[in-house]
Design a protein around this motif. Structure first.
Motif, short mmCIF file in Angstrom:
data_model
loop_
_atom_site.label_atom_id
_atom_site.label_comp_id
_atom_site.label_asym_id
_atom_site.label_seq_id
_atom_site.Cartn_x
_atom_site.Cartn_y
_atom_site.Cartn_z
N HIS A 183 -54.83 -66.64 -53.55
CA HIS A 183 -54.77 -65.60 -54.58
C HIS A 183 -56.13 -65.16 -55.08
O HIS A 183 -56.20 -64.38 -56.05
N SER A 184 -57.21 -65.65 -54.49
CA SER A 184 -58.52 -65.08 -54.78
C SER A 184 -58.69 -63.81 -53.95
O SER A 184 -57.93 -63.54 -53.02
N SER A 185 -59.69 -63.04 -54.28
CA SER A 185 -59.97 -61.84 -53.51
C SER A 185 -61.46 -61.55 -53.51
O SER A 185 -62.22 -62.12 -54.29
N SER A 186 -61.84 -60.65 -52.62
CA SER A 186 -63.24 -60.29 -52.49
C SER A 186 -63.29 -58.91 -51.83
O SER A 186 -62.26 -58.28 -51.61
N TRP A 187 -64.49 -58.48 -51.53
CA TRP A 187 -64.63 -57.28 -50.72
C TRP A 187 -65.67 -57.56 -49.66
O TRP A 187 -66.48 -58.48 -49.75
N ALA A 188 -65.60 -56.77 -48.62
CA ALA A 188 -66.52 -56.94 -47.50
C ALA A 188 -67.01 -55.57 -47.06
O ALA A 188 -66.36 -54.55 -47.31
N THR A 189 -68.15 -55.55 -46.43
CA THR A 189 -68.65 -54.31 -45.81
C THR A 189 -68.70 -54.51 -44.30
O THR A 189 -69.00 -55.62 -43.81
#
Length: 827
Positions: A495-501
């Motif tokens: 249930h954690s989240s992040s973003w990526a490029t």
């Protein structure tokens, strides 16, 4: 009568509130009585990325708007706003009184213009046209000086130049004029008297203006300064045509409905058993689609051509190459799915020829479409994505040899399979690449050399990657540039989240992992803004820049921190069906004391552990009467479990899943297993109703807007959707085999109604009397059956409400009733 009804409703609230306060005993104030922010919605960011505009909704469903400079910590608040827009240095908006404000973001000064009808910005955002009731004015946005005033109305700006169209009345006659703005000088380049002007649009390339008036189409080219006119015959009423935006100045598409109504329909409906669709659906289809023909005005030959007919009346146009995908929705009907299956044909408009592209394709939006430049058709064929090259008339299966899953299904072996790229693949702007989702990853396909690569490689981690704002990108016909960075949402199994490029040749770069769900992701000029929230984390706006600085720029409900709401505990359990390992989110009471025993409420609906990612403040404004923080504040544990699915046995699967989940949860000694309540709405209501006929784990249950009898529901109709309900049972959540007459025993075995005598606990039922999603009277079957069996039961029927409760006063009544019910039987 209206005054009396209002008095009665207010009296009811007072009665329920009094009853509720008594039930609260020592707690005289409910947590939802305070004002809380419900959610925030990021709308726009400025071209330089230094300002962000968003709106904030509270738990009383009132909205306010905010403009924030993250770098300088400057903010403005508005009670009402319409049509907000950024320029390089301004923020422009209207209020409900039609007053226009231009807020200079450098000077922090407002320029106001009262009683405006509308405003329009030119293509470079340097000039604004303001329309009043009978006049218009042009303002230079560099210095706010008046360029010109007109008696008339500015309709639209040319998309690439400083030319605009103006309608005006001179000596009793209406005129359409094109006016060019050069260094603040005005030049009228076109003027024409018009009669009943009803539509006008610039071509995408800005070369010409198309407009429609009584019995006449006109195309005026600003370079050749010539007009092409097409007189319409009596079969076309130009005021009713659905005219579409011209593409490259070559074609204009429009629809014309043909009256096919039968004079006796108001007196009698004829439902023929041999019809492809039942009467209401058939009638709507014939009125809005089958006899709503598509036409094309070809500017080059000045001809109007009919492009569709009654056989192939559904279509997606491709103006760039002058062709379209056409299909017949009735071809394979009746098949009893939410959307029909059809063969897809490529129709060439020049000669009206048709080529078969694919057979028996599910026509849900997103399952097929043209590429961004129109050279390809991409479609999903029940398992794989296919690519059809229009010029070479060749096609290939993109995904068949890849060891990954590109489709989801309600249950193993289900008839219907839906793509994870549910909005369709995302194209590069040069059409050399397209991106397609698998269950967890993103795959890049090369259209030139047939190669493919997994650009995210999640492995066995169950980490899901998706492109931010993918729906808006596909819906707008947009594309990506592989030479630029592409921003991806990363959702972890915990249930954690992040973003990526990701960038072609550079690969994938992951950024900070955060506790919560990232949403509303915007980026501009090296500035990133996004919202982070979860059930115990009130929405926060973060800002990130290229210096790797991540910081909070706006925070809501700071007082929630004082409640010390613990993070969810993810509980894993193995269900003896298909060897499934599932998870549930266990939420702890506020002010949790490990030495104390607490009651537990289980909320069931499909894969419900994901609900822990969603924030909902303490509130009485709840569509289903269930509010997590309300109940946690009243010292309940809450379990949000995932459920396994079993073909022809949805009831048994739900029962086994819940009992295994509870056996695991009961290892927590703070939970009193003798005080467990179950609640569900819609399909969750079905699961709740059936489970309590089979299990003795629960002391009480709340069931909302549900289906009690699969047999009668199978034969019922959704009047709003104008189709039979059997598609839901055969090919949606209930996961039963078609058809009932071959599997009667399975249907009966999974029908709550036939097992009511096994229910031994008190049941609260609620629904809206206008619900035809689950057909509201299904709930009365449960009530009358339990009442006849002398079981403790109570039913709440809400007038003028549907599948969920939307009226605030009714939402409060429902929320209080549900919380009172649980307090009565679990406390």
């Amino acid at each position: 009568m209206k005054i009396i009804n209002t008095f009665i409703r207010v009296l009811l609230i007072l009665i329920f509130s009094h009853s509720y306060c008594n039930a609260q005993k020592n707690n005289t104030r409910h947590i939802a009585d305070s004002l809380w922010t419900k959610d925030i919605f990021l709308n726009k960011i400025s071209p330089k990325g230094d300002w962000v505009f968003f709106d904030e909704l509270d738990n009383r469903m009132e909205r306010k708007y905010k403009l924030l400079n993250a770098q300088k910590n400057i903010d403005f608040e508005f009670n009402e706003i319409r049509k907000p827009e950024f320029t390089e240095t301004q923020f422009i908006y209207l209020n409900n009184k039609k007053d226009l404000t231009i807020k200079d973001l450098k000077q922090l000064k407002d320029y106001k213009y009262a009683n405006c009808q509308s405003y329009l910005l030119n293509s470079t955002n340097t000039v604004i046209a303001i329309n009043y009731k009978e006049s218009a004015v042009l303002i230079n946005l560099d210095n706010y000086s008046v360029i010109a005033k007109f008696n008339g109305y500015v309709n639209n700006w040319n998309p690439i130049s400083n030319i605009f169209s103006l309608t005006t009345n001179e000596e009793g006659s209406d005129y359409l004029k094109l006016i060019q703005l050069k260094n603040n000088d005005i030049d009228i380049i076109f003027s024409k008297p018009v009669i009943d002007l009803n539509w006008q649009e610039w071509a995408d390339n800005g070369e010409s203006l198309f407009f429609s008036e009584k019995d006449l189409f006109t195309n005026y080219n600003i370079y050749s300064k010539k007009s092409i006119e097409k007189a319409m015959n009596n079969s076309f009423d130009t005021s009713t045509l659905n005219l579409q935006k011209p593409v490259d100045g070559k074609f204009v598409y429009f629809n014309q409905k043909i009256n096919n109504s039968h004079s006796n329909q108001n007196m009698m409906e004829v439902w023929e058993g041999a019809d492809k669709w039942i009467f209401p659906r058939k009638n709507e289809y014939e009125k809005n689609e089958k006899f709503n023909f598509l036409y094309q005005w070809n500017i080059e030959n000045n001809q109007i051509k009919e492009l569709t007919d009654t056989a192939y009346s559904s279509y997606i146009t491709n103006p760039i190459l002058n062709n379209s995908i056409v299909y017949n929705k009735l071809q394979y009907e009746p098949e009893f799915f939410e959307f029909p299956f059809s063969d897809l044909y490529l129709k060439t408009h020049d000669d009206n020829s048709q080529i078969l592209i694919a057979q028996h394709i599910y026509t849900k939006e997103g399952n097929f479409n043209f590429s961004v430049k129109g050279n390809y058709i991409v479609y999903f064929d029940q398992k794989d994505w296919w690519l059809y090259h229009i010029k070479t008339k060749t096609k290939r299966n993109l995904t068949q040899n890849i060891q990954d899953k590109f489709f989801s299904e309600w249950v193993d072996g289900a008839t219907l399979k839906l793509p994870y790229s549910r909005f369709g693949p995302i194209w590069s702007d040069d059409e050399k690449f397209l991106m397609i989702y698998s269950q967890y990853d993103i795959w890049l396909f090369n259209t030139e050399n047939n190669s493919h690569e997994n650009i995210t490689n999640s492995g066995d981690t169950k980490t899901r990657y998706r492109i931010f704002n993918d729906f808006n990108l596909v819906a707008s016909g947009g594309s990506i540039n592989p030479k630029d960075y592409i921003y991806l949402k990363v959702s972890y199994e915990n249930h954690s989240s992040s973003w990526a490029t990701w960038k072609k040749g550079k690969g994938l770069k992951l950024h900070d992992k955060l506790k919560g769900n990232i949403d509303y992701f915007f980026y501009q000029n090296n500035q990133i803004y996004f919202k982070l929230s979860k059930f115990n984390l009130s929405p926060i706006i973060y800002n990130y820049n290229l210096q790797n600085n991540l910081r909070v720029v706006y925070e809501t409900n700071k007082e929630l921190k004082n409640l010390h709401v613990k993070d969810e505990e993810l509980v894993y359990y193995d269900v003896p069906i298909n060897n499934e390992r599932l998870k549930g989110a266990l939420l702890y009471p506020i002010n949790y004391n490990p030495d104390k025993k607490y009651p537990l409420i289980v909320s069931v609906y499909e894969q419900n552990s994901e609900s822990a990612k969603l924030f909902d403040p303490p509130s009485f404004s709840n569509y289903t009467g269930f509010n997590i923080l309300n109940l946690l504040s009243k010292e309940y544990f809450i379990l949000l479990p995932d459920i396994v699915y079993l073909k022809n046995n949805p009831g048994k699967a739900a029962t086994l899943s819940l009992e295994v989940a509870l056996d695991k949860v009961f290892e927590n000694k703070s939970i009193d297993k003798n005080r467990v309540g179950l609640i569900g709405h819609s399909f969750g209501g079905y699961q709740t109703g059936f489970v309590i006929t089979q299990s003795n784990y629960f002391k009480t249950a709340v069931i909302g807007s549900t289906t009690i009898d699969l047999v009668t529901y199978y034969h019922d109709i959704s009047w709003s959707m104008k189709k039979e309900q059997m598609w839901r049972i055969e090919n949606q959540q209930f996961r039963m085999s078609p058809d009932f007459y071959k599997f009667k025993e399975e249907y009966i075995n999974n029908t709550t109604l036939y097992h009511l005598d096994k229910i031994k606990i008190p049941v609260l039922i609620w629904t809206g009397k206008e619900d035809d999603n689950a057909n509201w009277y299904q709930n009365t079957y449960l009530y009358t059956g339990l009442r006849r069996l002398n079981k403790p039961v109570k039913m709440l029927l809400f007038n003028k409400e549907g599948h969920s409760v939307v009226t605030p006063v009714n939402q409060k009544l429902l929320t209080i009733e549900i919380e009172n019910w649980f307090d009565k039987y679990l406390k």
